[in-house]
Design a protein around this motif. Sequence first.
Motif, PDB file in Angstrom:
ATOM      1  N   GLY A 283      10.951   7.869  20.844  1.00  0.00           N
ATOM      2  CA  GLY A 283      11.183   6.433  20.780  1.00  0.00           C
ATOM      3  C   GLY A 283       9.911   5.624  20.636  1.00  0.00           C
ATOM      4  N   ASP A 284       8.817   6.277  20.269  1.00  0.00           N
ATOM      5  CA  ASP A 284       7.531   5.597  20.138  1.00  0.00           C
ATOM      6  C   ASP A 284       7.620   4.503  19.072  1.00  0.00           C
ATOM      7  N   GLY A 285       7.165   3.307  19.413  1.00  0.00           N
ATOM      8  CA  GLY A 285       7.209   2.186  18.485  1.00  0.00           C
ATOM      9  C   GLY A 285       8.529   1.447  18.492  1.00  0.00           C
ATOM     10  N   GLU A 286       9.509   1.945  19.256  1.00  0.00           N
ATOM     11  CA  GLU A 286      10.816   1.306  19.364  1.00  0.00           C
ATOM     12  C   GLU A 286      10.997   0.727  20.766  1.00  0.00           C
ATOM     13  N   GLU A 287      11.768  -0.346  20.865  1.00  0.00           N
ATOM     14  CA  GLU A 287      12.067  -0.921  22.164  1.00  0.00           C
ATOM     15  C   GLU A 287      13.075  -0.051  22.912  1.00  0.00           C
ATOM     16  N   GLU A 288      13.155  -0.252  24.221  1.00  0.00           N
ATOM     17  CA  GLU A 288      14.179   0.445  24.997  1.00  0.00           C
ATOM     18  C   GLU A 288      15.558   0.066  24.472  1.00  0.00           C
ATOM     19  N   TRP A 289      16.414   1.056  24.341  1.00  0.00           N
ATOM     20  CA  TRP A 289      17.787   0.905  23.868  1.00  0.00           C
ATOM     21  C   TRP A 289      17.874   0.520  22.391  1.00  0.00           C
ATOM     22  N   ALA A 290      16.778   0.657  21.663  1.00  0.00           N
ATOM     23  CA  ALA A 290      16.815   0.371  20.221  1.00  0.00           C
ATOM     24  C   ALA A 290      17.781   1.292  19.501  1.00  0.00           C
ATOM     25  N   GLU A 291      18.015   2.487  20.054  1.00  0.00           N
ATOM     26  CA  GLU A 291      18.886   3.453  19.383  1.00  0.00           C
ATOM     27  C   GLU A 291      20.330   2.959  19.293  1.00  0.00           C
ATOM     28  N   ASP A 292      20.711   1.962  20.082  1.00  0.00           N
ATOM     29  CA  ASP A 292      22.053   1.398  19.976  1.00  0.00           C
ATOM     30  C   ASP A 292      22.352   0.936  18.551  1.00  0.00           C
ATOM     31  N   TYR A 293      21.314   0.583  17.824  1.00  0.00           N
ATOM     32  CA  TYR A 293      21.480   0.028  16.478  1.00  0.00           C
ATOM     33  C   TYR A 293      21.031   0.979  15.367  1.00  0.00           C
ATOM     34  N   TRP A 294      20.590   2.176  15.732  1.00  0.00           N
ATOM     35  CA  TRP A 294      20.179   3.121  14.691  1.00  0.00           C
ATOM     36  C   TRP A 294      21.400   3.593  13.914  1.00  0.00           C
ATOM     37  N   GLY A 295      21.306   3.531  12.586  1.00  0.00           N
ATOM     38  CA  GLY A 295      22.385   4.023  11.737  1.00  0.00           C
ATOM     39  C   GLY A 295      22.037   5.326  11.055  1.00  0.00           C
ATOM     40  N   GLU A 296      20.730   5.536  10.809  1.00  0.00           N
ATOM     41  CA  GLU A 296      20.295   6.769  10.141  1.00  0.00           C
ATOM     42  C   GLU A 296      18.880   7.112  10.555  1.00  0.00           C
ATOM     43  N   LEU A 297      18.666   8.382  10.832  1.00  0.00           N
ATOM     44  CA  LEU A 297      17.329   8.898  11.116  1.00  0.00           C
ATOM     45  C   LEU A 297      16.968   9.934  10.058  1.00  0.00           C
ATOM     46  N   THR A 298      15.704   9.918   9.635  1.00  0.00           N
ATOM     47  CA  THR A 298      15.204  10.947   8.732  1.00  0.00           C
ATOM     48  C   THR A 298      14.123  11.737   9.456  1.00  0.00           C
ATOM     49  N   VAL A 299      14.322  13.049   9.521  1.00  0.00           N
ATOM     50  CA  VAL A 299      13.378  13.937  10.204  1.00  0.00           C
ATOM     51  C   VAL A 299      12.591  14.698   9.144  1.00  0.00           C
ATOM     52  N   ASP A 420       8.347  17.334  14.824  1.00  0.00           N
ATOM     53  CA  ASP A 420       8.659  16.755  13.517  1.00  0.00           C
ATOM     54  C   ASP A 420       8.663  15.221  13.593  1.00  0.00           C
ATOM     55  N   GLU A 421       8.278  14.618  12.490  1.00  0.00           N
ATOM     56  CA  GLU A 421       8.249  13.154  12.401  1.00  0.00           C
ATOM     57  C   GLU A 421       9.667  12.611  12.215  1.00  0.00           C
ATOM     58  N   VAL A 422       9.953  11.496  12.874  1.00  0.00           N
ATOM     59  CA  VAL A 422      11.270  10.871  12.797  1.00  0.00           C
ATOM     60  C   VAL A 422      11.113   9.402  12.410  1.00  0.00           C
ATOM     61  N   THR A 423      11.884   8.973  11.433  1.00  0.00           N
ATOM     62  CA  THR A 423      11.852   7.583  10.981  1.00  0.00           C
ATOM     63  C   THR A 423      13.255   7.005  11.009  1.00  0.00           C
ATOM     64  N   VAL A 424      13.374   5.765  11.470  1.00  0.00           N
ATOM     65  CA  VAL A 424      14.653   5.064  11.395  1.00  0.00           C
ATOM     66  C   VAL A 424      14.783   4.527   9.979  1.00  0.00           C
ATOM     67  N   THR A 425      15.685   5.103   9.189  1.00  0.00           N
ATOM     68  CA  THR A 425      15.823   4.716   7.782  1.00  0.00           C
ATOM     69  C   THR A 425      17.004   3.776   7.538  1.00  0.00           C
ATOM     70  N   ARG A 426      17.780   3.505   8.571  1.00  0.00           N
ATOM     71  CA  ARG A 426      18.811   2.470   8.466  1.00  0.00           C
ATOM     72  C   ARG A 426      19.165   1.970   9.856  1.00  0.00           C
ATOM     73  N   ARG A 427      19.267   0.641   9.987  1.00  0.00           N
ATOM     74  CA  ARG A 427      19.657   0.015  11.250  1.00  0.00           C
ATOM     75  C   ARG A 427      20.928  -0.794  11.045  1.00  0.00           C
ATOM     76  N   ASN A 428      21.765  -0.818  12.064  1.00  0.00           N
ATOM     77  CA  ASN A 428      22.987  -1.605  12.020  1.00  0.00           C
ATOM     78  C   ASN A 428      22.729  -3.009  12.562  1.00  0.00           C
ATOM     79  N   ALA A 429      23.388  -3.994  11.999  1.00  0.00           N
ATOM     80  CA  ALA A 429      23.224  -5.370  12.480  1.00  0.00           C
ATOM     81  C   ALA A 429      23.862  -5.551  13.853  1.00  0.00           C
ATOM     82  N   GLU A 430      24.929  -4.792  14.126  1.00  0.00           N
ATOM     83  CA  GLU A 430      25.618  -4.872  15.413  1.00  0.00           C
ATOM     84  C   GLU A 430      25.875  -3.466  15.943  1.00  0.00           C
ATOM     85  N   ARG A 431      26.141  -3.388  17.243  1.00  0.00           N
ATOM     86  CA  ARG A 431      26.500  -2.097  17.820  1.00  0.00           C
ATOM     87  C   ARG A 431      27.856  -1.646  17.280  1.00  0.00           C
ATOM     88  N   THR A 432      27.997  -0.353  17.091  1.00  0.00           N
ATOM     89  CA  THR A 432      29.291   0.200  16.705  1.00  0.00           C
ATOM     90  C   THR A 432      30.232   0.155  17.903  1.00  0.00           C
TER      91      THR A 432
END
Length: 439
Positions: A283-299, A420-432
């Motif tokens: 979660g480096d570089g991301e705020e706490e609970w930022a994953e609530d809005y992650w839509g896609e990760l690229t490893v 491995d490196e992980v990048t958030v490649t898509r974020r959702n505007a709202e929580r699912t």
Amino acid sequence: MKVTGIYVYPVKALRGIALPTAELGAQGIRYDRRFMILTTKRSKSGQLQKMQLSSFPECALFSQEMTTDEKGAGASVIVHYHPPEKKHDGIPVDRAGAEKNRIIMSPVQHPPLQIPLDPSIRSLKKLDVDLHGSHAKGYRMGDKYDAWFSACFGFDVVLVYIGDGQRKVLGETLKTGVTVRSKKAKATKSAKTAKGKSVPSVTDKFWPLAVLELLAALWLELIYALGIRKKPPPEKDEPWLTFSDCAPFLVTAESSLRNVRARMSEGVDVPMYKFRPNIVVDGDGEEEWAEDYWGELTVRPNGVSASASDVPSLVDSRASSPGSEIDGALTPKSGTATPVKLLLTSNCARCTSLNVDYKTGTRAAGELGELLGRLAKDRRVDPGTKYSPVFGRYAFLDQRGSDGEDEEEEEDIVRIAVGDEVTVTRRNAERTVWDWPDL
């Protein structure tokens, strides 16, 4: 961000195995949740029901490790039972006079149980299995395995293998954006190629048959165009599951775990394995609970480049203690340079399994036994499961290549590794919003 942890759970509900690297497929990490234990204990209907930590915290007393024989074949999971010395309230373990629904685990050590990870299903009896309302045909592993678990638990337990069974994904939100390589495309590829050699089609061998097939196809299209018969919808392949709860992967972030730890008194640690993830990122570089809005990760592999001839071999890796978080792993030596995309489609709602003490198989004493409640104070953020706090995201493997085209690999296997490196490649505007029926 980086991958900081990878976990696999060959037998559902038992302790996980930490891996340095892993093979990923459409149904999750290789060997994940292939087996499940069931019992009629506490079943109001008298039918076999799943055993999970929320209802059977005693499952935490079993650790697992994976191994192969000396020739690198015959992969197995070895299950260890760790009897509790005392209950969390300080009362010595005593099997005498147990109440009907009370569980008093065996106080003695049992020899480890070895379970083949790829058993033949020819001689196994089929069994209907229901996990969260999603049904499948499983296979009973047999008396040897049932007896071992039953001796440890003190009541009848059944070990079931998923085999060729498939469970439906019931939540529509969970499947949103998940594409599956069509059976037709796979069949076409199989017909074209066998062991790297071109295989002539039926029409190549007998041209009159090709003419008949063409005429039949044209006739059907004419019928559909005239409205005489309604054209059937195109065949749609749906994602499916083994014995994983609701999706093939569960992704968690250490940045949010730090928030959870801050809710505890100084010196009270909350380990990540409590949340039973498959893939952990820092979660480096991301705020706490930022994953609530992650839509896609690229490893992307961190400095790993593997040639086509780099076929991974499996090695036996064990931790120093069978009760430790890392209980042993069957791990490939090399990785792959192919980027891996994970589609994060839904939140993971949490249950009382968070409160379990893995050393006693009961609710933890003190603050660790209040973990679920403390998380619920401000993490009930999903209206679809409004009474349960959220920690982590369910994910599916994107079965398309990094360029968006379908991969041609027959098995659709990719690999990731810790680091491995992980990048958030898509974020959702709202929580699912959670929508698995009745869960």
